[in-house]
Design a protein around this motif. Structure first.
Motif, PDB file in Angstrom:
ATOM      1  N   LEU A 145       1.079  -1.221   0.055  1.00  7.79           N
ATOM      2  CA  LEU A 145      -0.096   0.117  -0.149  1.00  7.79           C
ATOM      3  C   LEU A 145       0.919   1.132   0.022  1.00  7.79           C
ATOM      4  N   LEU A 227      -6.092   1.272  -7.158  1.00  8.31           N
ATOM      5  CA  LEU A 227      -5.391   0.147  -6.383  1.00  8.31           C
ATOM      6  C   LEU A 227      -4.892  -0.705  -7.054  1.00  8.31           C
ATOM      7  N   SER A 228      -3.724  -1.356  -7.197  1.00 10.50           N
ATOM      8  CA  SER A 228      -3.099  -2.424  -7.731  1.00 10.50           C
ATOM      9  C   SER A 228      -3.658  -3.837  -7.044  1.00 10.50           C
ATOM     10  N   GLU A 231      -2.043  -4.131  -3.827  1.00 11.58           N
ATOM     11  CA  GLU A 231      -2.612  -3.129  -2.654  1.00 11.58           C
ATOM     12  C   GLU A 231      -3.822  -3.533  -1.888  1.00 11.58           C
ATOM     13  N   VAL A 232      -4.875  -4.155  -2.974  1.00 12.00           N
ATOM     14  CA  VAL A 232      -5.789  -4.818  -2.421  1.00 12.00           C
ATOM     15  C   VAL A 232      -5.670  -5.886  -1.439  1.00 12.00           C
ATOM     16  N   LEU A 254     -11.640   1.573   0.709  1.00 16.17           N
ATOM     17  CA  LEU A 254     -10.715   1.338  -0.219  1.00 16.17           C
ATOM     18  C   LEU A 254     -10.994   0.013  -1.278  1.00 16.17           C
ATOM     19  N   ASN A 258     -12.588  -0.263  -5.409  1.00 10.63           N
ATOM     20  CA  ASN A 258     -11.807  -0.937  -6.192  1.00 10.63           C
ATOM     21  C   ASN A 258     -12.174  -2.453  -6.418  1.00 10.63           C
TER      22      ASN A 258
END
Length: 305
Positions: A145, A227-228, A231-232, A254, A258
């Motif tokens: 993140l 977010l990638s 990151e998720v 978040l 996403n």
């Protein structure tokens, strides 16, 4: 199953690296403590005399290795709220004997920060003597993140000052005194120039004030839609580890923002229920439904039936 408490999260200001709420795990983190408290003690002055001698922003940078621009950013973010409190203290020509809250808390905080500067130096000296801490800790290493979204280096003392200001709103509105000062103070602490006293009416319990204050100091998850997969995955891991923690709804927000990333290498898949504001994300072990409250960015999530 996951369960997330109601949480308010409004647009946030710039996130700076800063001390962690948990105990320091490295000498690097202890040096950050010194720079952080030194900046708060110094504020906009060029030099501050302490028990250990004079302190300047340049001397703090040299002592700790923390970037001078970062220290200057901390000073500029913190100084306005102290200026408001000092103005209230001295407005009548003579210092008030009993400054009202939350201004008294603001004034005392700077005194505490100067003391914490000295304490942090002693803690570092003791840690070096013991040789028990590494120069850098594994937990301070970069995570998937991105730094500007990571709530872990969270300024808990700033939240406490904001809580105190929020809890004073009803009394200020009832008394008719210091309303403009409180509003300016709320904006300065939160870093939100459009924040209004009326936005914070009716909050009279410490738990509610803490949730609101935490939300005001975090980014708006609805504004983060890029977010990638990594990151998720990181966010979901954190959410599962502390489903009732102070950042739980932020993490849920978040993920909700996403949903298209879910299923692309994450253990979860997600969808928005057609014709509604309800979101669902699930894996083989759990299903979570989330929805905004009253069209705001407050979020509540519950296990699905």
């Amino acid at each position: 199953m996951l369960a997330v408490t109601v949480f308010l999260c409004l647009p946030a200001t710039t996130t700076f690296a800063q001390p962690y709420e948990r105990p320091a795990e490295s000498l690097e983190e202890l040096r950050i403590d010194i720079a952080w408290y030194g900046a708060a003690c110094l504020l906009r002055g060029e030099v501050e005399e302490t028990m250990d001698g004079p302190v300047t922003r340049e001397s703090l940078a040299e002592e700790t290795g923390v970037d001078l621009d970062l220290i200057t950013g901390w000073i500029e973010a913190r100084a306005p709220e102290n200026s408001i409190a000092v103005d209230v203290l001295l407005r009548g020509g003579e210092p008030l004997r009993d400054p009202p809250e939350p201004f008294l808390t603001i004034l005392r905080q700077r005194q505490a920060d100067c003391q914490n500067l000295i304490r942090s130096r002693r803690v570092l000296e003791a840690a070096i003597d013991r040789g028990a801490l590494p120069e850098r800790s594994a937990s301070s290493a970069p995570t998937p993140l991105r730094a500007e979204l990571d709530p872990h280096p969270f300024d808990a003392e700033r939240r406490q000052r904001l809580e105190r200001a929020i809890l004073s709103v009803e009394d200020v509105l009832a008394a008719g005194d210091y309303a403009d000062d409180i509003e300016a103070l709320l904006r300065a602490i939160a870093g939100r120039p459009d924040l209004m006293l009326g936005d914070l009416r009716g909050i009279d319990d410490p738990d509610g004030a803490r949730r609101i204050a935490t939300g005001l100091l975090l980014p708006n998850p609805q504004h983060v839609t890029d977010l990638s997969v990594a990151e998720v995955q990181d966010v979901i891991t954190r959410l599962e580890a502390a489903p009732q923690g102070p950042f739980a709804a932020y993490y849920a927000g978040l993920v909700m923002s996403n949903l298209e990333v879910l299923g692309q290498g994450t253990p979860y898949s997600g969808e928005r229920i057609e014709g509604s504001d309800i979101f669902v994300f699930r894996n083989e072990n759990s299903t979570l439904t989330c929805r905004p409250i009253d069209g705001s960015v407050a979020i509540i999530c519950d296990p699905a039936d």
